[in-house]
Motif scaffolding. Structure first.
Motif, short mmCIF file in Angstrom:
data_model
loop_
_atom_site.label_atom_id
_atom_site.label_comp_id
_atom_site.label_asym_id
_atom_site.label_seq_id
_atom_site.Cartn_x
_atom_site.Cartn_y
_atom_site.Cartn_z
N ASN A 172 0.82 -1.21 0.00
CA ASN A 172 0.00 0.00 0.00
C ASN A 172 0.85 1.26 0.00
O ASN A 172 0.59 2.22 -0.73
CB ASN A 172 -0.95 0.01 1.21
N LEU A 173 1.87 1.27 0.85
CA LEU A 173 2.74 2.44 0.92
C LEU A 173 3.52 2.61 -0.38
O LEU A 173 3.70 3.73 -0.87
CB LEU A 173 3.68 2.32 2.12
N TRP A 174 3.98 1.51 -0.95
CA TRP A 174 4.70 1.55 -2.23
C TRP A 174 3.82 2.13 -3.32
O TRP A 174 4.25 2.97 -4.11
CB TRP A 174 5.15 0.13 -2.59
N LEU A 175 2.55 1.72 -3.35
CA LEU A 175 1.61 2.24 -4.34
C LEU A 175 1.39 3.74 -4.18
O LEU A 175 1.38 4.50 -5.15
CB LEU A 175 0.26 1.52 -4.23
N LYS A 176 1.23 4.18 -2.95
CA LYS A 176 0.99 5.60 -2.69
C LYS A 176 2.17 6.45 -3.14
O LYS A 176 2.00 7.57 -3.62
CB LYS A 176 0.74 5.82 -1.20
N GLU A 177 3.38 5.90 -3.01
CA GLU A 177 4.58 6.68 -3.33
C GLU A 177 4.97 6.61 -4.80
O GLU A 177 5.48 7.59 -5.35
CB GLU A 177 5.76 6.20 -2.48
N PHE A 178 4.71 5.48 -5.45
CA PHE A 178 5.27 5.27 -6.79
C PHE A 178 4.26 5.06 -7.91
O PHE A 178 4.62 5.17 -9.08
CB PHE A 178 6.23 4.06 -6.79
N SER A 179 3.03 4.72 -7.57
CA SER A 179 2.07 4.45 -8.64
C SER A 179 1.71 5.72 -9.37
O SER A 179 1.43 6.76 -8.75
CB SER A 179 0.81 3.79 -8.08
N GLU A 180 1.68 5.68 -10.69
CA GLU A 180 1.31 6.85 -11.49
C GLU A 180 -0.12 7.26 -11.22
O GLU A 180 -0.48 8.43 -11.28
CB GLU A 180 1.48 6.53 -12.99
N GLU A 181 -0.97 6.26 -10.91
CA GLU A 181 -2.37 6.57 -10.64
C GLU A 181 -2.57 7.14 -9.24
O GLU A 181 -3.64 7.66 -8.94
CB GLU A 181 -3.23 5.30 -10.78
N LYS A 182 -1.52 7.02 -8.38
CA LYS A 182 -1.62 7.48 -6.99
C LYS A 182 -2.90 6.94 -6.34
O LYS A 182 -3.78 7.66 -5.92
CB LYS A 182 -1.62 9.02 -6.92
N PHE A 183 -2.97 5.61 -6.27
CA PHE A 183 -4.17 4.94 -5.79
C PHE A 183 -4.65 5.46 -4.44
O PHE A 183 -5.80 5.76 -4.24
CB PHE A 183 -3.90 3.43 -5.67
N GLY A 184 -3.71 5.58 -3.50
CA GLY A 184 -4.07 6.06 -2.17
C GLY A 184 -5.20 5.23 -1.59
O GLY A 184 -5.24 4.01 -1.67
N GLU A 185 -6.21 5.90 -1.01
CA GLU A 185 -7.31 5.20 -0.39
C GLU A 185 -8.38 4.77 -1.40
O GLU A 185 -9.34 4.11 -1.05
CB GLU A 185 -7.95 6.10 0.68
N THR A 186 -8.22 5.17 -2.67
CA THR A 186 -9.24 4.81 -3.66
C THR A 186 -9.14 3.34 -4.05
O THR A 186 -10.10 2.73 -4.47
CB THR A 186 -9.10 5.67 -4.93
N ILE A 187 -7.94 2.76 -3.92
CA ILE A 187 -7.79 1.36 -4.25
C ILE A 187 -8.43 0.51 -3.14
O ILE A 187 -8.40 0.88 -1.97
CB ILE A 187 -6.30 0.99 -4.42
#
Length: 454
Positions: A172-187
């Motif tokens: 989750n933290l990796w996604l928040k920091e690196f995902s282009e979509e910036k999933f955050g809490e939406t994922i």
């Protein structure tokens, strides 16, 4: 020569202060104090170690990972990463090519809906473990994967090995920091830990050799965790999983972790040995009969776009440190990881890194080759003691869930990543082909861009 040996044996011993004077006089514009190096908070190295540097320690068997059933001909799984393709036949061809030419384990990022049987056609997953690691959507197609395992087991009457790797905390933290979509809490991964534990319990009953929960230190390495902190976060993640699991002893038999390896050769060896000590302490505390399985993955921080050929030297150094540390599986990144898909000759180069280490270096003939070195033993002690103190502090402050919700912790990781970039830009950290000794006659590698899954 015999005479020289006799003279050496009869020579009077030299006191440490006398040696320091001789060493200082031989250095140009430096002293031996200048040769000391700070690797991490409270962890440093120096040019000379003596028996006074080693405290009494009774963790020797756990740090060395000694085993009676070590296969000296296949001491670790050679795991190849397969670049994704939306064409299932192409993906199947890539998989078979790796297995036929020396790999005995595979890692894929994803697969398209309804394609898994075609992708793994003619692949015996009871012999060659296949792992899926989808960071963008860790739970995607887990049901299709389970259906494939059911069909394989019914058809061949064999137990499949491999896994659908999920780190329920770091992802989750990796996604928040690196995902282009910036999933955050939406994922829909807010309850990823709970969902993963439930899935793992189901898989454990039906497929005992399939991994689901996998604590991935390489994600923390990407995020900016240093030498000791990566170990702390791996161990704290495991403690959080234990807390969230009702049947602790059922889940805790096999602990699967990944640890990053880099060009800091001796520190990488000591890190692997240290994490065995840490988990041995945890097992003893909770009275768990656990078995730690360690995967080494080349750190993404040692792979550069500039002069990718030099990446091979870095990858080889990292792989050698993992082999000496004694891991169960090694994943070497391709030298074109930061550029695009690896051409066939680059894949061969990556495979041969493993094969030469396994078949020509004879490392597997010795268990714990670095054991007994004052340098490595001292470094192992320092890392494990520093990590253990910080793990206890994390637990005292509420565990890893509390830690990753802290803005200070997130900022610390971000600053660590930025510092590394700036140190390379300012040449405080020298990288051949990147900021020094750039190749004026570069030999670029033609690559195709990575394919995004449909």
């Amino acid at each position: 020569m015999d005479k020289n040996i006799e003279e050496y044996l009869r020579a009077p011993s030299i006191r440490l202060d006398e040696w320091e004077k001789i060493a200082d006089s031989s250095l140009k514009d430096k002293t031996i104090k200048d040769l000391e190096k700070l690797l991490d908070n409270n962890i440093s190295t120096k040019p000379l170690y003596t028996e006074t540097d080693i405290d009494d320690d009774f963790s020797l068997s756990s740090r060395r990972g000694l085993s009676n059933d070590t296969n000296q001909f296949m001491p670790w799984y050679i795991c190849s990463t397969i670049d994704h393709s939306n064409n299932s036949k192409t993906l199947n061809s890539r998989i078979l090519n790796e297995l036929e030419r020396g790999s005995n384990s595979l890692e894929l990022s994803s697969f398209n809906e309804g394609s898994l049987n075609d992708i793994l056609k003619n692949v015996d997953t009871s012999i060659a473990p296949v792992y899926f690691k989808n960071l963008k959507d860790p739970l995607e197609k887990i049901n299709e994967y389970q259906s494939y395992l059911d069909n394989f087991k019914d058809l061949y009457k064999k137990e499949p090995i491999g896994g659908y790797l999920i780190d329920p905390i770091a992802t989750n933290l990796w996604l928040k920091e690196f995902s282009e979509e910036k999933f955050g809490e939406t994922i829909e991964h807010k309850n990823l830990l709970e969902k993963t534990i439930n899935i793992s319990s189901s898989f454990k009953n039906n497929f005992p050799s399939i991994e689901t929960i996998h604590i991935d230190g390489s994600l923390w390495d990407d995020l900016g965790a240093g030498l000791s902190k990566e170990i702390e976060l791996i161990a704290s993640s495991y403690l959080e999983i234990l807390r969230s699991t009702k049947k602790k002893h059922d889940l805790a038999q096999d602990i699967n972790i990944t640890i990053s390896s880099n060009t800091n050769f001796f520190a990488s060896i000591a890190k692997i040995r240290s994490i065995r000590i840490i988990f041995n302490n945890i097992f003893k505390h909770f009275k768990i009969i656990g078995k730690l399985k360690i995967t080494s993955r080349t750190s993404s921080n040692i792979i550069f776009k500039e002069d990718p050929w030099v990446n091979q030297l870095r990858i080889t150094t990292a792989a050698l440190s993992a082999a000496i540390g004694g891991v169960d599986k090694i994943i070497c990144n391709n030298i074109t990881q930061k550029l695009g898909q690896a051409p066939d000759f680059i894949k061969r180069l990556t495979r041969n890194t493993h094969i030469i280490l396994q078949e020509e270096s004879r490392i597997s003939r010795v268990q714990d080759p670095s054991g007994g070195s004052f340098y490595v033993e001292k470094l192992t002690n320092d890392i494990s003691q520093n990590s253990w103190c910080n793990i206890k502090l994390i637990e005292k402050l509420g565990g890893i869930k509390s830690l990753i919700s802290s803005e200070d912790f997130i900022t610390e990781l971000q600053e660590s990543r930025e510092k590394l970039k700036k140190d390379i830009e300012d040449k405080n950290i020298k990288k051949i082909g990147v900021n020094i000794f750039e190749d004026p006659d570069s030999n670029p590698i033609n690559v195709r861009p990575f394919e995004e899954a449909f």
